[in-house]
Design an enzyme around this catalytic site. Structure first.
Site, PDB file in Angstrom:
ATOM      1  N   LYS A 197     112.616  -1.918 -11.316  1.00  0.00           N
ATOM      2  CA  LYS A 197     112.115  -0.850 -10.436  1.00  0.00           C
ATOM      3  C   LYS A 197     111.610  -1.507  -9.162  1.00  0.00           C
ATOM      4  CE  LYS A 197     110.605   2.895 -13.459  1.00  0.00           C
ATOM      5  NZ  LYS A 197     109.445   3.644 -13.965  1.00  0.00           N
ATOM      6  N   ARG A 202     112.036   5.083 -21.425  1.00  0.00           N
ATOM      7  CA  ARG A 202     111.313   4.218 -20.463  1.00  0.00           C
ATOM      8  C   ARG A 202     110.000   4.867 -20.027  1.00  0.00           C
ATOM      9  NH1 ARG A 202     113.612   0.212 -15.745  1.00  0.00           N
ATOM     10  NH2 ARG A 202     111.553  -0.450 -15.041  1.00  0.00           N
ATOM     11  N   HIS A 210      97.236   7.828 -12.255  1.00  0.00           N
ATOM     12  CA  HIS A 210      97.688   8.150 -10.893  1.00  0.00           C
ATOM     13  C   HIS A 210      96.745   9.145 -10.227  1.00  0.00           C
ATOM     14  CE1 HIS A 210     101.995   6.696 -11.973  1.00  0.00           C
ATOM     15  NE2 HIS A 210     101.221   5.720 -11.551  1.00  0.00           N
ATOM     16  N   HIS A 232      94.813  -0.805 -10.335  1.00  0.00           N
ATOM     17  CA  HIS A 232      95.806  -0.064 -11.110  1.00  0.00           C
ATOM     18  C   HIS A 232      95.612  -0.233 -12.626  1.00  0.00           C
ATOM     19  CE1 HIS A 232      99.507   1.884 -12.219  1.00  0.00           C
ATOM     20  NE2 HIS A 232      99.875   0.806 -12.886  1.00  0.00           N
TER      21      HIS A 232
HETATM   22  N1  GLY Z   1     106.153   0.226 -14.850  1.00  0.00           N
HETATM   23  C1  GLY Z   1     106.911   1.161 -15.561  1.00  0.00           C
HETATM   24  C2  GLY Z   1     108.367   0.843 -15.611  1.00  0.00           C
HETATM   25  O1  GLY Z   1     108.785  -0.223 -15.199  1.00  0.00           O
HETATM   26  O2  GLY Z   1     109.128   1.664 -16.047  1.00  0.00           O
END
Ligand code: GLY
Length: 370
Positions: free
Chosen positions: A144, A242, A253, A267
């Protein structure tokens, strides 16, 4: 001793190498990926002071030339201005399609540089050298990448897997206890979401990890990365499983947004508080026994972590306003909030079936306890 977690994604397989001294040995680790002995490193100034010279020396040992760009530290770097600066700098440095870019830093740098690598010349390879515990166990693995938008965090990005991750556990010695514990929030999350045995291990070993036990730290990073790799393999682009990695994140959040993404709440601290709330919510919905949220809270407390809303300094908005902020979460589908709840420690699942009034009451009770 280097531990290796292999991430066997078809056509994009890579290793996560975990252990001490990997930055000093970066040249030997990275050389097999190079078509010419030249790399571009993007980092931030705080990390550069601590680790850039060692990386440079490690690369030079194998005759690899390095050019580097230092961005400012902090979450505000993860936005268009520094992103375009990074991409244009890479082009000025004549980084070619077959070259490698190295992201040396925590989650902000890893996400930004990964995204730059995803779009530069329609995609070049990059190596993650994560320098925070949080980045080692979470953001550097799984592909990501992205930056924040004025409308919210991580709303601009791409899935782009690294070619290699070098998680040098020596860098963990340079973290403040607060930063270490923030990363530990993500480590504990893995036990809570999918591995009760790992959580039990952490209950015993957590204080040793914090005290600096190197072997325990390597094992904690290895097990966390292995769990993440297994989940990413099942569901690379987050169509299902996921989302389990977001345990605690819906609450987190909202709290991060309410505290302005400032150092009032890091975080991983928000993740820890969010996990405690997610387990309390699971108990109130009759999904798990009362013992589970109690164990979660007891462990986080023992580690000296933030657990309750009262651990966040300063004012917080009302329960209604927090619920509203949760509604802006990326996980909202068709206006429905999605939560990661648990049937017990190590047994999390994703659901949209959560009555808003139960969440509201939970938040009201948590705020009243402040
Ligand atoms: N940090 C969550 C993911 O990589 O899906």
């Amino acid at each position: 001793m280097v531990e290796v977690v292999h991430v066997p994604l078809e056509g994009r397989a890579y290793d996560v190498r975990i252990g001490p001294g990997l930055i000093e040995r970066a040249g030997a680790e990275i050389a097999p990926l190079l078509v010419r002995p030249r790399v571009a490193v993007v980092t931030e100034s705080h990390v550069a002071r601590l680790h850039l010279d060692r990386l440079k020396a490690g690369l030079a040992e194998q005759g690899i030339e390095m050019v580097s760009l230092e961005l400012p530290p902090g979450e505000s770097t993860k936005a268009w201005p520094e992103f375009s600066r990074c991409v244009e700098w890479l082009l000025e440095q004549k980084i070619e399609r077959r070259d490698i870019v190295i992201a040396l830093g925590g989650g902000v740098i890893g996400d930004l540089v990964g995204f730059a690598a995803a779009v530069l010349r329609r995609g070049i390879r990059f190596v993650q050298v994560p320098t925070s515990l949080l980045a080692q166990v979470d953001s550097s693995v799984g592909g990501k990448t992205g930056i924040n938008a004025p409308q919210g965090k991580n709303l601009i990005g791409a899935f782009h897997q690294p070619a290699l991750v070098l998680a040098d556990t020596d860098v963990l010695n340079t973290l403040t206890p607060r930063d270490f514990l923030s990363g530990y929030g993500e480590v504990a999350k893995y036990g809570m979401l999918g591995d009760a045995g790992f959580f039990e291990w952490l209950e015993v070993m957590g204080p040793k990890l914090l005290a600096g036990d190197q072997e325990a730290r390597i094992e904690a990073v290895r097990r966390s990365v292995q769990m993440k790799a297994d989940i990413v393999l099942r569901d690379e682009t987050e169509q299902g499983d996921r989302a389990l990695l977001n345990l605690g994140h819906t609450f987190c959040h909202a709290l991060e947004s309410a505290t302005g993404y400032s150092d009032r709440l890091l975080h991983g601290e928000g993740v820890a508080i969010g996990c405690a709330l997610a387990f309390e919510l699971s108990f109130r919905l009759g999904l798990c026994s009362q013992e589970d949220p109690s164990r979660v809270r007891a462990h986080l407390r023992e580690m000296g972590m933030k657990v309750d809303l009262s651990d966040i300094e300063g004012d917080l908005p009302s329960a209604e306003a927090l619920l509203d902020l949760m509604g802006q979460d990326k996980k909202v589908i068709d206006g429905q909030l999605r939560f990661i709840l648990a049937r017990g420690i190590g047994d999390a699942f994703v659901t949209s079936d959560v009555p808003k009034d139960v969440v509201l009451k939970l938040l009201k009770d948590a705020l009243a306890a402040r």
